[in-house]
Scaffold this active site. Structure first.
Site, mmCIF file in Angstrom:
data_model
loop_
_atom_site.group_PDB
_atom_site.id
_atom_site.type_symbol
_atom_site.label_atom_id
_atom_site.label_comp_id
_atom_site.label_asym_id
_atom_site.label_seq_id
_atom_site.Cartn_x
_atom_site.Cartn_y
_atom_site.Cartn_z
ATOM 1 N N ARG B 50 0.796 -1.079 -0.127
ATOM 2 C CA ARG B 50 0.205 -0.065 0.067
ATOM 3 C C ARG B 50 0.896 1.369 -0.142
ATOM 4 O O ARG B 50 0.631 2.285 -0.771
ATOM 5 C CB ARG B 50 -1.067 -0.107 1.129
ATOM 6 C CG ARG B 50 -1.977 1.241 0.908
ATOM 7 C CD ARG B 50 -2.993 1.134 2.171
ATOM 8 N NE ARG B 50 -2.364 1.124 3.481
ATOM 9 C CZ ARG B 50 -3.290 0.933 4.588
ATOM 10 N NH1 ARG B 50 -4.332 0.881 4.437
ATOM 11 N NH2 ARG B 50 -2.534 1.101 5.872
ATOM 12 N N LYS B 150 -2.524 7.195 1.776
ATOM 13 C CA LYS B 150 -2.266 7.468 2.990
ATOM 14 C C LYS B 150 -1.196 8.376 3.052
ATOM 15 O O LYS B 150 0.103 8.289 3.231
ATOM 16 C CB LYS B 150 -2.010 6.250 3.856
ATOM 17 C CG LYS B 150 -2.100 6.175 5.329
ATOM 18 C CD LYS B 150 -2.107 4.930 5.940
ATOM 19 C CE LYS B 150 -2.072 4.944 7.468
ATOM 20 N NZ LYS B 150 -3.256 5.233 8.165
#
Lengths: 290, 290
Positions: B50, B150
């Site tokens: 990620r 993120k």
């Protein structure tokens, strides 16, 4: 270079924040960029007022410095670096805090002031204008993170600017979630059509630029009516003249937006001249003070 | 505490970034938060995958470390601090660069890894549940700054969390620009109605949580159908059970959203037990490796 850092002037080498500073961890802070001319910071009070508004909007209100002390710190930084033509960046982060988003436990904001010698933009930008593109990325809406907050969360703008860089354009114009013009990655946009000066209103989701306010003030000197409103790109495409503003670039003509071209028009040049004159008046009395 | 900082382990005192680091100037970077259990970082590969996706989305792709080296650096940090139950934060910023938003001149990303001993949440949160409020602030839309990234731009979430703190709620639930449920300030939301587990789809503008994916995997063990979709708060208000997840809190029951209350329900407890069992299996073989 000397940096104002946590209430003292230190070398650039020593101006380092903890990796647990919330500025670094979360972009949790705000900033201002100012221009010093001949040692005088233009509209310093407007910048400090806006900093306070930004701080209030992110609920960071325990700044240990008064407005007067902030002004003093800015001038101390300029003097320590012996620069008179400068770009000043004043940043305030929420300082160090425990892991987690709560702001309750952050006791000591971090204040940083850097003054770099001003490097002029290429003269060509002012005489022949710059090229904008409309970014695919939209401006963050006010009900998510108000663009009126000049915050350390700048990835939205950075990704817009990267779209401009991809096609060798100078600036990226961003629309809001409704498709209306908002602002460029680091500047406000204006356009002129038949002796009227148009610019996206604050309702469009923009930063209320200090130079933007200055230009609106000068509009009548350039014999322009002013309309602040919500505009689609199509309206901009049909404009006679276009320019962008910020505190460092001042008034910069735009000669292309996407595939549409514009001249460096008479009204824009008039505004640029009105601004120069205004600056002369603005700086005159202040020089006696020093 | 020892911090992995720019490719070496240094003391917390020395883990300081330049005030010109773009992480501090603009929130220009990304991060991951991981949980170590008995010295094993849960789903470390999913977190690193990620991180890579986040980095790609912000066009920060010149990381000097391979995935293997990143893993090694994380474990080196854990070992240097002699912690086995830990919260690990891995941050990557674009490093230092000249003033201005262009990413072209940032040569050296900054990599920071901190491993703090894990402090358990109050047991009461798991047995009696926590309270959420729906924040007035909306989640940043994906076409402005994708929540899948993120990123270090966390003010949107911080301001939502502050709304929760105002009324002594534990978490703030954010809706998207269309009024659909998105996610909480640092967690994903789930609700159960008649043996079906519902959660906002990625299309709702959320971070695709590592623990969220884990819970979706475990749903069939708890005899739950899964529906990922777009839901209005009214649907959540009519749910039988509600819970939130992230890598640190794992699965945490919710017993109030605004004025609506819920029990800590049977299906949620089943999922919590399924997760505990899964963790036992997950950690078992790995302990031989060490």
């Amino acid at each position: 270079m000397k940096i104002y850092f946590n209430c003292e002037l230190v070398s650039e080498e020593d101006a380092r924040v903890s990796v647990f500073d919330r500025g670094f961890m979360y972009g949790d802070g705000v900033f201002e960029t100012m221009r010093a001319y001949g040692g005088v910071v233009f509209k310093i009070n407007d910048h400090i007022d806006r900093l306070r508004r930004s701080l209030t909007m992110i609920r960071l209100e325990n700044l240990p410095l008064s407005d007067e002390s902030l002004c003093e710190a800015i001038y101390d930084t300029l003097n320590a670096n012996a620069v008179t033509e400068a770009v000043v960046r004043l940043s305030v982060s929420r300082g160090e805090g425990p892991i987690g988003l709560s702001i309750a436990f952050c006791r000591q904001p971090m204040i940083v002031i850097a003054a770099r010698p001003f490097t002029p933009y290429p003269e060509d930008y002012y005489t022949n204008g710059i090229k904008l593109i409309t970014a695919k990325i939209i401006r963050t809406p006010a009900n998510a993170l108000n663009p009126m907050i000049k915050s350390l969360n700048f990835l939205n703008n950075i990704l817009a600017k990267a779209e401009a860089d991809d096609v060798a354009a100078h600036e990226a114009l961003m629309c809001n979630v409704n498709g209306h013009l908002a602002e460029c990655s680091t500047s406000n946009i204006f356009f002129i059509k038949e002796a009227t000066l148009y610019t996206p209103s604050v309702k469009s989701g923009i930063l209320d630029g200090v130079m933007r306010a200055q230009v609106l003030e000068l509009a009548c000197e350039a014999e322009l009516q002013v309309v602040e409103g919500e505009f689609f790109p199509a309206t901009l495409y049909r404009a006679d003249e276009v320019f962008v503003t910020n505190s460092v670039m001042e008034i910069m003509p735009v000669t292309a937006v996407d595939a549409v071209t514009y001249p460096v028009g008479r009204a824009t040049v008039k505004l640029m001249k009105a601004f120069s004159k205004h600056m002369e008046r603005y700086l005159q009395p202040r020089q006696y003070r020093q």
